[in-house]
Design an enzyme around this catalytic site. Structure first.
Site, PDB file in Angstrom:
ATOM      1  N   HIS A  37       0.828  -1.206   0.000  1.00  0.00           N
ATOM      2  CA  HIS A  37       0.000   0.000   0.000  1.00  0.00           C
ATOM      3  C   HIS A  37       0.867   1.264   0.000  1.00  0.00           C
ATOM      4  O   HIS A  37       0.536   2.242  -0.664  1.00  0.00           O
ATOM      5  CB  HIS A  37      -0.949   0.004   1.207  1.00  0.00           C
ATOM      6  CG  HIS A  37      -2.189  -0.784   0.990  1.00  0.00           C
ATOM      7  ND1 HIS A  37      -2.216  -2.156   0.995  1.00  0.00           N
ATOM      8  CD2 HIS A  37      -3.453  -0.381   0.750  1.00  0.00           C
ATOM      9  CE1 HIS A  37      -3.445  -2.574   0.776  1.00  0.00           C
ATOM     10  NE2 HIS A  37      -4.224  -1.510   0.615  1.00  0.00           N
ATOM     11  N   LYS A 102      -9.261  -7.966   9.041  1.00  0.00           N
ATOM     12  CA  LYS A 102      -9.867  -8.190  10.352  1.00  0.00           C
ATOM     13  C   LYS A 102      -9.697  -6.929  11.187  1.00  0.00           C
ATOM     14  O   LYS A 102      -8.747  -6.178  11.006  1.00  0.00           O
ATOM     15  CB  LYS A 102      -9.256  -9.404  11.056  1.00  0.00           C
ATOM     16  CG  LYS A 102      -7.805  -9.254  11.439  1.00  0.00           C
ATOM     17  CD  LYS A 102      -7.287 -10.497  12.125  1.00  0.00           C
ATOM     18  CE  LYS A 102      -5.824 -10.291  12.520  1.00  0.00           C
ATOM     19  NZ  LYS A 102      -5.267 -11.464  13.168  1.00  0.00           N
TER      20      LYS A 102
END
Length: 183
Positions: A37, A102
């Protein structure tokens, strides 16, 4: 309600999914964690093209372990999504439609999801073997020098996830807690 979604995840498909619903995804998903990212952001900042088409894509926050002989992929459990929160709004502006990980997401990510019509899915931590069994192919496609954190293109079949935050911003981590508390 349970959904079976054939990817890509369009805005129209995402709009039908509600927080708390079970979804089985089939099709192609990209893997990317924080190192990838960060590189995406550097490319965007420099006006360069990303190595993957982001519009209507789903990114799974996972760093799969190497596959054993005869297997497609090793362990494929989700990583904590908050680590991508600094980067997600920019990718959502470019049309990212789904994220799998998560844990909770920031308000900035939830607001960007609403604007983009995107969904945040949770994969069950600790069920990496089950998740890996739903992955039919895995090929590194970008940033291979990052090892397990390289961007991979995975093909999944009936990949089980829970819609935690839907495209309207409804958050199961909040509504589920409120339901439990009787509010």
């Amino acid at each position: 309600m349970t959904h079976r979604i054939q990817l890509p995840l369009t805005r129209e498909k995402a709009a039908k999914i509600k927080s708390g619903e079970t979804v089985y995804l089939s099709g192609q998903i990209y893997t990317a964690r924080d190192a990838a990212h960060k590189r995406f952001m550097e490319l965007i900042k420099n006006g360069a093209e990303l190595p993957v088409p982001i519009e209507d894509a789903v990114i799974f926050y996972v760093g799969p372990t190497p596959a054993r002989p005869g297997q497609v992929i090793g362990s494929a459990g989700p990583t904590s999504s908050y680590r991508m929160d600094a980067y997600a709004p920019e990718l959502l502006k470019l049309g990212l439609r789904g994220m799998i990980g998560k844990g909770k997401r920031s308000k900035a990510v939830i607001n960007a999801m609403r604007d983009a019509g995107a969904v945040y899915f949770a994969a069950i931590g600790g069920a990496a073997a089950l998740l890996a069994s739903c992955i039919k192919s895995c090929e590194p496609i970008a940033f291979e020098d990052l090892g397990t954190e390289a961007v991979h293109l995975i093909t999944v079949e009936d990949f089980p996830v829970i819609a935690v935050i839907d495209s309207r911003g409804e958050d199961l981590y909040i509504s589920g807690r409120m339901a439990y508390l009787g509010r």
